[in-house]
Scaffold this motif. Structure first.
Motif, mmCIF file in Angstrom:
data_model
loop_
_atom_site.group_PDB
_atom_site.id
_atom_site.type_symbol
_atom_site.label_atom_id
_atom_site.label_comp_id
_atom_site.label_asym_id
_atom_site.label_seq_id
_atom_site.Cartn_x
_atom_site.Cartn_y
_atom_site.Cartn_z
ATOM 1 N N ARG A 18 11.293 1.003 -5.737
ATOM 2 C CA ARG A 18 9.734 1.318 -5.511
ATOM 3 C C ARG A 18 8.947 0.259 -6.004
ATOM 4 N NH1 ARG A 18 10.021 7.629 -6.630
ATOM 5 N NH2 ARG A 18 8.098 7.518 -5.776
ATOM 6 N N GLN A 19 7.958 -0.358 -5.380
ATOM 7 C CA GLN A 19 6.733 -1.154 -5.719
ATOM 8 C C GLN A 19 5.524 -0.859 -5.436
ATOM 9 O OE1 GLN A 19 7.501 -4.102 -6.958
ATOM 10 N NE2 GLN A 19 10.028 -4.324 -6.677
ATOM 11 N N THR A 20 4.429 -1.468 -5.967
ATOM 12 C CA THR A 20 2.967 -1.059 -5.815
ATOM 13 C C THR A 20 2.363 -1.949 -4.961
ATOM 14 O OG1 THR A 20 3.141 0.103 -7.977
ATOM 15 C CG2 THR A 20 0.931 -0.383 -7.048
ATOM 16 N N SER A 21 1.526 -1.664 -3.961
ATOM 17 C CA SER A 21 0.851 -2.370 -3.127
ATOM 18 C C SER A 21 -0.773 -2.345 -3.604
ATOM 19 C CB SER A 21 0.940 -2.182 -1.953
ATOM 20 O OG SER A 21 0.210 -3.114 -0.898
ATOM 21 N N ASP A 22 -1.445 -3.345 -3.419
ATOM 22 C CA ASP A 22 -2.860 -3.571 -3.719
ATOM 23 C C ASP A 22 -3.679 -3.226 -2.478
ATOM 24 O OD1 ASP A 22 -2.739 -3.690 -6.336
ATOM 25 O OD2 ASP A 22 -2.891 -6.009 -6.569
ATOM 26 N N GLY A 23 -3.082 -3.598 -1.286
ATOM 27 C CA GLY A 23 -3.706 -3.496 -0.136
ATOM 28 C C GLY A 23 -3.487 -2.206 0.943
#
Length: 428
Positions: free
Chosen positions: A176-181
């Motif tokens: 699981r990762q976090t995206s800014d866009g």
């Protein structure tokens, strides 16, 4: 000699001038730490190095004690003594047996929402007869920028145990990762199993080295999808933190998690999230025509196929009916082939060393086996967002509010060869 006690400097500036403590105060631990770090890094420091090292050890010890004190304070704040009718507002509420959202998080979205300043202000406006809305956004786990290579989350070997009130979720199997866009672009490896392109070999001295490949990649461009739903709640229930948390955790949050599981498996990749089963290039296994292999044996053979592709499987997802057939499968002597722990429903469920996730999101008669963390990543734009409002035409006069929960996410299936779709043979 002066009658005043001499004040010792706490350090020296780069030009050699001494630094004295502020009158009436003393340097903080942070200031002391920074000063000692600066002196330790100064190659031209000509003071007493032994004394400097002693100061460093002393400051390190004081910082560790302060951290332990703060950790113990946070722990005590989170405890409610039995029978306490009015726990401190700073403590975490324990509303009966309200279920949590199945995600290992020290503070759930529901807890953060009921303790938020926005909800307190919303309730005050309601007492004055003013309408409005309240919004709470859970902070993302981290930030990934487009100027740096996306960093991997810290990974703990194995699967983190889940709350037994709810089953293990498919989303918990993925990286699981976090995206800014709002747009997600990634490279999908279409080279196939590693065994087809990995040409590494022992090479004699002076001989040519083998070239691995060919490698093929597709640039996938998609968008993060919004998953949301809402429920009505009376104003009286919304004023009770226990009931409000029950609505958010037990219905809204888990509803989002369940829907996201279905999207991870079967999303169409256009108007929906990208599903693993709808991704081109995943492996398939089905017993041959006329095969009488039970489902237990079929899973084992599919595991071998995944291992031969050099992407070791870690878990298998199947429909509860198929898992029932496996657990109740008997040999010719009437003995169960699978030894299940029927006395502890919270015990980890495994088959052939694989974590088993059962969900109705998987069609009966099929299963998905694979190296989930190797093959796919769940990208999330934000944590769960909770909104509550009384601005609803049908509910305002009925003293009823609306609570809405939503999240934005999508799945990047970057290594399809890490997965195997299983089709079980029809039972006789």
């Amino acid at each position: 000699m002066s009658n005043f006690a001499r004040v010792r400097p706490i350090g020296r500036r780069r030009d050699g001038r001494p630094i004295y403590p502020i009158k009436g105060g003393s340097p903080t631990l942070t200031e002391q730490r920074d000063e000692v770090m600066r002196l330790l890094q100064d190659e031209n420091y000509d003071g007493d190095v032994a004394e400097l090292l002693q100061r460093a050890e002393r400051i390190a010890g004081e910082i560790e004690l302060a951290q332990q004190r703060e950790a113990r304070l946070r722990h005590l704040r989170g405890l409610t003594p039995p029978g306490d009718p009015d726990p401190n507002p700073g403590q975490r509420q324990q509303p009966g047996n309200q279920p949590d959202n199945g995600i290992p998080d020290p503070v759930s979205a529901a807890e953060a929402f009921v303790r938020s300043e926005a909800l307190r202000a919303f309730r005050e406006r309601g007492l004055r007869g003013e309408s409005g809305a309240v919004e709470f956004r859970a902070a993302p786990a981290g930030t990934v920028t487009t100027t740096t290579q996306p960093q991997q989350n810290t990974r703990v070997p194995g699967i983190i145990p889940q709350n037994p009130d709810f089953p293990l979720l498919v989303a918990s199997l993925l990286d699981r990762q976090t995206s800014d866009g709002t747009t997600l672009e990634y490279m999908r490896d279409t080279s196939g199993p590693q065994s087809t392109w990995n040409k590494a070999a022992v090479v004699a001295e002076g001989a040519d080295k083998p070239k691995s490949g060919p490698f093929t990649f597709d640039l996938i461009s998609t968008s993060l999808k919004t998953v949301a739903h809402w429920v009505p709640i009376t104003r009286q229930a919304a004023d009770d933190n226990g009931q409000l948390m029950g609505y958010i955790n037990g219905r809204l949050t888990y509803g989002l998690e369940y829907k996201m599981d279905r999207e991870i498996l079967t999303g169409n990749g256009t108007t929906e999230m990208q599903g693993i089963l709808t991704t081109p290039g995943i492996g398939t296994y089905q017993p041959g025509s006329g095969s009488t292999d039970p489902k237990l044996i079929t899973v084992r053979k599919a595991k071998t196929q995944g291992e031969l592709a050099l992407y070791p499987p870690t878990a298998v997802v199947m429909n509860p009916m198929d898992w029932q057939d496996i657990e109740l499968d008997e040999d010719a002597n009437g003995q169960f082939r699978v030894i299940a722990n029927v006395t502890d429903p919270g015990a980890p469920t495994r088959l052939w060393g694989l974590v088993v996730v059962t969900t109705v999101a998987m069609t009966a008669g099929t299963a998905l086996l694979g190296g989930f963390r190797t093959g796919a990543t769940l990208w999330e734009r934000q944590g769960i967002t909770i909104l509550m409002t009384d601005s609803h035409a049908d509910y305002f006069t009925a003293n009823t509010l609306v609570v809405l929960a939503e999240r934005r996410a999508n799945v990047a299936v970057h290594t399809p060869a890490a997965f195997v779709k299983i089709t079980f043979a029809a039972l006789p």
